[in-house]
Design a protein around this motif. Structure first.
Motif, PDB file in Angstrom:
ATOM      1  N   ARG A 191     -36.971  18.105   8.979  1.00  0.00           N
ATOM      2  CA  ARG A 191     -38.181  17.836   8.271  1.00  0.00           C
ATOM      3  C   ARG A 191     -39.371  18.535   8.701  1.00  0.00           C
ATOM      4  O   ARG A 191     -40.067  19.183   8.012  1.00  0.00           O
ATOM      5  CB  ARG A 191     -38.569  16.102   8.398  1.00  0.00           C
ATOM      6  CG  ARG A 191     -37.418  15.159   7.742  1.00  0.00           C
ATOM      7  CD  ARG A 191     -37.694  13.712   8.338  1.00  0.00           C
ATOM      8  NE  ARG A 191     -36.580  12.896   7.664  1.00  0.00           N
ATOM      9  CZ  ARG A 191     -36.276  11.840   8.441  1.00  0.00           C
ATOM     10  NH1 ARG A 191     -36.823  11.676   9.533  1.00  0.00           N
ATOM     11  NH2 ARG A 191     -35.359  10.971   7.751  1.00  0.00           N
ATOM     12  N   HIS A 192     -39.640  18.921   9.825  1.00  0.00           N
ATOM     13  CA  HIS A 192     -40.468  19.727  10.611  1.00  0.00           C
ATOM     14  C   HIS A 192     -40.503  21.213   9.951  1.00  0.00           C
ATOM     15  O   HIS A 192     -41.312  21.842   9.474  1.00  0.00           O
ATOM     16  CB  HIS A 192     -40.374  19.800  11.941  1.00  0.00           C
ATOM     17  CG  HIS A 192     -41.545  20.708  12.618  1.00  0.00           C
ATOM     18  ND1 HIS A 192     -42.758  20.408  12.433  1.00  0.00           N
ATOM     19  CD2 HIS A 192     -41.374  21.997  13.334  1.00  0.00           C
ATOM     20  CE1 HIS A 192     -43.501  21.527  13.318  1.00  0.00           C
ATOM     21  NE2 HIS A 192     -42.605  22.367  13.790  1.00  0.00           N
ATOM     22  N   ILE A 193     -39.205  21.872   9.829  1.00  0.00           N
ATOM     23  CA  ILE A 193     -38.987  23.068   9.322  1.00  0.00           C
ATOM     24  C   ILE A 193     -39.301  23.194   7.775  1.00  0.00           C
ATOM     25  O   ILE A 193     -39.999  24.198   7.285  1.00  0.00           O
ATOM     26  CB  ILE A 193     -37.374  23.526   9.256  1.00  0.00           C
ATOM     27  CG1 ILE A 193     -37.114  23.858  10.624  1.00  0.00           C
ATOM     28  CG2 ILE A 193     -37.141  24.620   8.475  1.00  0.00           C
ATOM     29  CD1 ILE A 193     -35.714  24.061  11.137  1.00  0.00           C
ATOM     30  N   VAL A 194     -38.832  21.988   6.944  1.00  0.00           N
ATOM     31  CA  VAL A 194     -39.236  21.883   5.682  1.00  0.00           C
ATOM     32  C   VAL A 194     -40.836  21.995   5.480  1.00  0.00           C
ATOM     33  O   VAL A 194     -41.390  22.661   4.602  1.00  0.00           O
ATOM     34  CB  VAL A 194     -38.835  20.830   5.003  1.00  0.00           C
ATOM     35  CG1 VAL A 194     -39.457  20.272   3.757  1.00  0.00           C
ATOM     36  CG2 VAL A 194     -37.237  20.661   5.013  1.00  0.00           C
ATOM     37  N   SER A 195     -41.528  21.260   6.110  1.00  0.00           N
ATOM     38  CA  SER A 195     -42.958  21.237   6.336  1.00  0.00           C
ATOM     39  C   SER A 195     -43.398  22.751   6.646  1.00  0.00           C
ATOM     40  O   SER A 195     -44.395  22.865   6.013  1.00  0.00           O
ATOM     41  CB  SER A 195     -43.574  20.177   7.309  1.00  0.00           C
ATOM     42  OG  SER A 195     -44.839  19.997   7.392  1.00  0.00           O
ATOM     43  N   ARG A 196     -43.035  23.168   7.671  1.00  0.00           N
ATOM     44  CA  ARG A 196     -43.451  24.659   7.940  1.00  0.00           C
ATOM     45  C   ARG A 196     -43.274  25.528   6.792  1.00  0.00           C
ATOM     46  O   ARG A 196     -43.995  26.459   6.620  1.00  0.00           O
ATOM     47  CB  ARG A 196     -42.836  25.214   8.887  1.00  0.00           C
ATOM     48  CG  ARG A 196     -43.131  24.641  10.335  1.00  0.00           C
ATOM     49  CD  ARG A 196     -42.239  25.223  11.664  1.00  0.00           C
ATOM     50  NE  ARG A 196     -42.556  26.465  11.680  1.00  0.00           N
ATOM     51  CZ  ARG A 196     -41.709  27.301  12.227  1.00  0.00           C
ATOM     52  NH1 ARG A 196     -40.795  27.003  12.921  1.00  0.00           N
ATOM     53  NH2 ARG A 196     -41.990  28.783  12.460  1.00  0.00           N
ATOM     54  N   ALA A 197     -42.294  25.341   6.003  1.00  0.00           N
ATOM     55  CA  ALA A 197     -41.921  26.176   4.663  1.00  0.00           C
ATOM     56  C   ALA A 197     -43.112  25.855   3.537  1.00  0.00           C
ATOM     57  O   ALA A 197     -42.834  26.476   2.502  1.00  0.00           O
ATOM     58  CB  ALA A 197     -40.622  26.097   4.330  1.00  0.00           C
TER      59      ALA A 197
END
Length: 223
Positions: A191-197
């Motif tokens: 979820r954190h990676i998705v947000s960073r993207a």
């Protein structure tokens, strides 16, 4: 955490490429010996995806889809070609893409492009895709490359387009797999990676009726 697990990025990718070159170009090969779950997988994916397809405001159009980590085209054949007018495939293993040409049969004529490329280097065309389907392949990307790839995917979407990530999730942290040179991330990290993207999760579900001995599989719809 992932940075401590991947000592050499070049080796991480090259080992994965070598692993897949030794895998037979079959449905069972694509699914790591679990070919029997293919129908369950496809049915779960179709039920999930059809929530978003259609005409009208906010709906995703059935125009062009991209199958990432496509292998021999199992998902393209059973899920994407029945729902979309055209499909593109991208995979790092040329033998799999060559096999896809025959595996897809007559409907394969609606495949417009076969890209042989690792996703860390793949540059999808801007404003081309209504759906970008990314299944059982994000573990072959480092965190940084996954963030950058998702950003490129975001820019490759048409209006109201959708990115779908379907993959194993770890119970906690990051679990490396030395056999195929990949990692399995837990949901908070994903979820954190998705947000960073720069993307938002608009729907998230767990795939049901898979064997208990494999990691949980979750499906995330992103915009």
């Amino acid at each position: 955490m992932e940075n401590r697990l991947i000592d050499n990025e070049t080796s991480f990718y090259s080992k994965a490429e070598e692993y897949w070159k030794e895998i037979p170009p079959t449905v069972d090969g694509m699914l790591g010996g679990y070919g029997s779950i293919s129908l369950i997988d496809i049915n779960g994916s179709k039920k999930f995806l059809q929530k978003f397809l259609g005409e009208g405001e906010g709906k995703t159009r059935p125009g062009c889809a991209l199958d990432c980590g496509a292998g021999i085209g199992r998902i393209t054949k059973r899920l994407l070609l029945p729902l979309f007018r055209t499909v593109d495939l991208v995979d790092v293993t040329q033998e799999f893409l060559d096999k896809a040409c025959s595996y897809l049969g007559e409907e394969g004529k609606r495949v417009e492009n076969y890209f042989c490329c690792g996703l860390q280097d793949f540059q999808p065309q801007l404003d081309r895709y209504d759906v970008i389907w990314i299944q059982w392949v994000i573990g072959h990307l480092t965190d940084e490359h996954l963030v950058k790839f998702l950003r490129r995917c975001r820019n490759a979407l048409r209006p109201d387009g959708l990115i779908v990530v379907k993959d194993n999730v770890a119970y906690e942290g990051v679990v490396p797999d030395e056999v195929d040179s990949s990692v399995c991330r837990d949901l908070p990290l994903l979820r954190h990676i998705v947000s960073r993207a720069g993307l938002c999760i608009i729907c998230e579900e767990q795939q049901q009726n898979f064997p208990e001995e494999i990691y949980q599989v979750h499906i995330l719809a992103l915009r």
